[in-house]
Write a protein that holds these residues in place. Sequence first.
Motif, PDB file in Angstrom:
ATOM      1  N   LEU A 157       0.828  -1.207   0.000  1.00 18.24           N
ATOM      2  CA  LEU A 157       0.000   0.000   0.000  1.00 18.24           C
ATOM      3  C   LEU A 157       0.865   1.261   0.000  1.00 18.24           C
ATOM      4  N   LEU A 158       2.019   1.207   0.660  1.00 18.11           N
ATOM      5  CA  LEU A 158       2.933   2.349   0.609  1.00 18.11           C
ATOM      6  C   LEU A 158       3.448   2.568  -0.813  1.00 18.11           C
ATOM      7  N   GLN A 159       3.728   1.479  -1.529  1.00 15.11           N
ATOM      8  CA  GLN A 159       4.137   1.607  -2.932  1.00 15.11           C
ATOM      9  C   GLN A 159       3.004   2.209  -3.765  1.00 15.11           C
ATOM     10  N   THR A 160       1.770   1.766  -3.488  1.00 12.82           N
ATOM     11  CA  THR A 160       0.618   2.343  -4.182  1.00 12.82           C
ATOM     12  C   THR A 160       0.474   3.823  -3.872  1.00 12.82           C
ATOM     13  N   LEU A 161       0.762   4.192  -2.629  1.00 16.51           N
ATOM     14  CA  LEU A 161       0.700   5.603  -2.242  1.00 16.51           C
ATOM     15  C   LEU A 161       1.737   6.416  -3.015  1.00 16.51           C
ATOM     16  N   LYS A 162       2.935   5.876  -3.170  1.00 18.61           N
ATOM     17  CA  LYS A 162       3.958   6.580  -3.955  1.00 18.61           C
ATOM     18  C   LYS A 162       3.508   6.744  -5.402  1.00 18.61           C
ATOM     19  N   ASP A 163       2.938   5.678  -5.975  1.00 16.42           N
ATOM     20  CA  ASP A 163       2.438   5.776  -7.356  1.00 16.42           C
ATOM     21  C   ASP A 163       1.340   6.825  -7.455  1.00 16.42           C
ATOM     22  N   TRP A 164       0.479   6.868  -6.451  1.00 16.20           N
ATOM     23  CA  TRP A 164      -0.604   7.862  -6.450  1.00 16.20           C
ATOM     24  C   TRP A 164      -0.041   9.273  -6.424  1.00 16.20           C
ATOM     25  N   SER A 165       1.044   9.473  -5.685  1.00 14.75           N
ATOM     26  CA  SER A 165       1.621  10.815  -5.590  1.00 14.75           C
ATOM     27  C   SER A 165       2.204  11.289  -6.914  1.00 14.75           C
TER      28      SER A 165
ATOM     29  N   MET B 270      13.045   0.931   2.003  1.00 10.42           N
ATOM     30  CA  MET B 270      11.807   0.725   2.757  1.00 10.42           C
ATOM     31  C   MET B 270      10.773  -0.012   1.915  1.00 10.42           C
ATOM     32  N   LEU B 271      10.608   0.410   0.664  1.00  9.44           N
ATOM     33  CA  LEU B 271       9.593  -0.200  -0.201  1.00  9.44           C
ATOM     34  C   LEU B 271      10.011  -1.578  -0.694  1.00  9.44           C
ATOM     35  N   ALA B 272      11.300  -1.889  -0.632  1.00  8.00           N
ATOM     36  CA  ALA B 272      11.765  -3.193  -1.121  1.00  8.00           C
ATOM     37  C   ALA B 272      11.756  -4.261  -0.031  1.00  8.00           C
ATOM     38  N   ARG B 273      11.601  -3.854   1.227  1.00 11.10           N
ATOM     39  CA  ARG B 273      11.644  -4.814   2.323  1.00 11.10           C
ATOM     40  C   ARG B 273      10.253  -5.328   2.681  1.00 11.10           C
ATOM     41  N   PRO B 274      10.186  -6.519   3.298  1.00  8.63           N
ATOM     42  CA  PRO B 274       8.897  -7.041   3.766  1.00  8.63           C
ATOM     43  C   PRO B 274       8.605  -6.642   5.202  1.00  8.63           C
ATOM     44  N   THR B 275       9.412  -5.754   5.794  1.00 11.57           N
ATOM     45  CA  THR B 275       9.262  -5.392   7.198  1.00 11.57           C
ATOM     46  C   THR B 275       8.690  -3.990   7.336  1.00 11.57           C
ATOM     47  N   LEU B 276       8.108  -3.721   8.494  1.00  8.90           N
ATOM     48  CA  LEU B 276       7.482  -2.432   8.734  1.00  8.90           C
ATOM     49  C   LEU B 276       8.527  -1.343   8.913  1.00  8.90           C
ATOM     50  N   PRO B 277       8.292  -0.162   8.363  1.00  7.19           N
ATOM     51  CA  PRO B 277       9.223   0.952   8.568  1.00  7.19           C
ATOM     52  C   PRO B 277       9.058   1.549   9.961  1.00  7.19           C
ATOM     53  N   ARG B 278      10.067   2.276  10.402  1.00 10.16           N
ATOM     54  CA  ARG B 278       9.951   2.996  11.663  1.00 10.16           C
ATOM     55  C   ARG B 278       8.863   4.067  11.559  1.00 10.16           C
ATOM     56  N   GLU B 279       8.281   4.421  12.686  1.00 13.16           N
ATOM     57  CA  GLU B 279       7.198   5.414  12.673  1.00 13.16           C
ATOM     58  C   GLU B 279       7.682   6.753  12.135  1.00 13.16           C
ATOM     59  N   GLU B 280       8.915   7.154  12.512  1.00 14.87           N
ATOM     60  CA  GLU B 280       9.426   8.439  12.040  1.00 14.87           C
ATOM     61  C   GLU B 280       9.566   8.453  10.522  1.00 14.87           C
ATOM     62  N   LEU B 281      10.099   7.360   9.959  1.00 14.72           N
ATOM     63  CA  LEU B 281      10.252   7.276   8.509  1.00 14.72           C
ATOM     64  C   LEU B 281       8.894   7.251   7.816  1.00 14.72           C
TER      65      LEU B 281
ATOM     66  N   THR C 278       6.114   8.532   8.873  1.00 21.09           N
ATOM     67  CA  THR C 278       5.497   9.857   8.968  1.00 21.09           C
ATOM     68  C   THR C 278       6.019  10.789   7.887  1.00 21.09           C
ATOM     69  N   VAL C 279       7.337  10.837   7.716  1.00 20.40           N
ATOM     70  CA  VAL C 279       7.931  11.733   6.724  1.00 20.40           C
ATOM     71  C   VAL C 279       7.525  11.311   5.314  1.00 20.40           C
ATOM     72  N   PHE C 280       7.527   9.997   5.062  1.00 17.98           N
ATOM     73  CA  PHE C 280       7.184   9.506   3.728  1.00 17.98           C
ATOM     74  C   PHE C 280       5.735   9.833   3.379  1.00 17.98           C
ATOM     75  N   VAL C 281       4.818   9.557   4.282  1.00 19.87           N
ATOM     76  CA  VAL C 281       3.397   9.812   4.008  1.00 19.87           C
ATOM     77  C   VAL C 281       3.159  11.304   3.775  1.00 19.87           C
ATOM     78  N   ARG C 282       3.798  12.150   4.580  1.00 21.92           N
ATOM     79  CA  ARG C 282       3.647  13.589   4.375  1.00 21.92           C
ATOM     80  C   ARG C 282       4.192  14.016   3.018  1.00 21.92           C
ATOM     81  N   ALA C 283       5.345  13.497   2.651  1.00 19.51           N
ATOM     82  CA  ALA C 283       5.947  13.869   1.371  1.00 19.51           C
ATOM     83  C   ALA C 283       5.078  13.439   0.193  1.00 19.51           C
ATOM     84  N   CYS C 284       4.336  12.345   0.356  1.00 17.27           N
ATOM     85  CA  CYS C 284       3.458  11.883  -0.728  1.00 17.27           C
ATOM     86  C   CYS C 284       2.242  12.783  -0.909  1.00 17.27           C
TER      87      CYS C 284
END
Length: 405
Positions: free
Chosen positions: A22-30, A56-67, A69-75
């Motif tokens: 879904l984060l990858q989809t969010l980047k595509d949406w941006s 971050m997008l290439a891993r199967p693990t959850l990102p840190r909350e700080e990362l 937050t910044v990524f979602v805002r930037a999108c």
Amino acid sequence: MTPGRHTPDPREARTPAEFLALLQTLKDWSGLTYRELSARAETSGEVLPRSTVANMLARPTLPREELLTVFVRACGVAPGELAGWLEVRRELAGRGPYPPADPADGDAARADPACADPAEGDAEEADAARPDPAGADRADADPVDADPVAEPSGASGTTRAAGPGLSWPVVPAAPSGGPPRPRSETPSRIRRAVVAAVAVTGLVLAGFSVVAFLRDGRTGPAGQPPRTSAPETSAPETSGAAPTAPAAGDVRIRVMGTDLCLAERRGTRTGQIHQVPCAEAVVPLYSLAAVGAGRWRIVSDHPDFGPGCSGIPSGGRIPDAAYEDSECGDGGRIEAFALEPYGPGGPVRGYRIVPVGSGTPGSCVTVVGDREAAWARLAQAPCVPDAAGQLFSFDRRGPASPGTP
């Protein structure tokens, strides 16, 4: 951002892998590239290295909350929606470890210290110790205002190698095309007289050569870029030069009907491609790589950002999406092109760059804005019958094959 589409709903994620999808989809949406996301975060006083996002997008693990937050805002997500992403992330982290979907993923996680704790893995520390899996930058820092990466090596006036047999040119202190440095005078008057006579003779011969080339409608051999080592061929090709067919190897992409070639603006992060005077089109260096079935990848080599690929973001779903250079391997970009000859009822007048599988069918890479002006940008636009601003020549840059001058 794609008109008419809503941001993905993080509540659809049931596992960390689905959350990352879904984060990858969010980047595509941006509709933003890694470079643009990094630049947007910086304007808000935050840090978001491009390589960190790619990891971050290439891993199967959850990102840190700080990362996150910044990524979602930037999108470009609305402030009220950020809380939903953080809440889902906390819920998934609280469910405990998830078995890897593939045994290879588990081996990679055990070998990578940054992946030991899915909830608290530090992506930025891992970036400094491991190559970027998505072809992002080799370092997190962005040398926007830094001096050129390469340094002169000897008296040849070249810098670090940009590829086999290639090197980045040293940017001269004087404007391009200025007079060469005069040689030191000899103490002999006779020698000075001989040098002057030879110079006059050379100028006369050069004048005859220029006239001959102008009569033929070219400034150099057909299909070859001018040689910078010889004064009489140092000028860029004229608008009357015939187009050169695409072939694998190093190329300079020229806009037909002009003396302009494709390049980026040095010192920017967007990767936006412009048309500039051919003599100045040295960043990045381009080459063509065949990817099968009449498709090509346009590879870029940037002195600051390293290797990359030209492409169209967001799968070409945005009609006027920018034609830009960015990291190779981003699944949301179109990086394959058909280079179609154009010349109805006569010889080929140039080649169209057609995005393969674009979400906006019938599109071509096009010079938009003032097509006669330097630094006009390129973008995806509808292919037009007269192909105005859509024809290119793929002039050879350097030897095409062993033994070729």
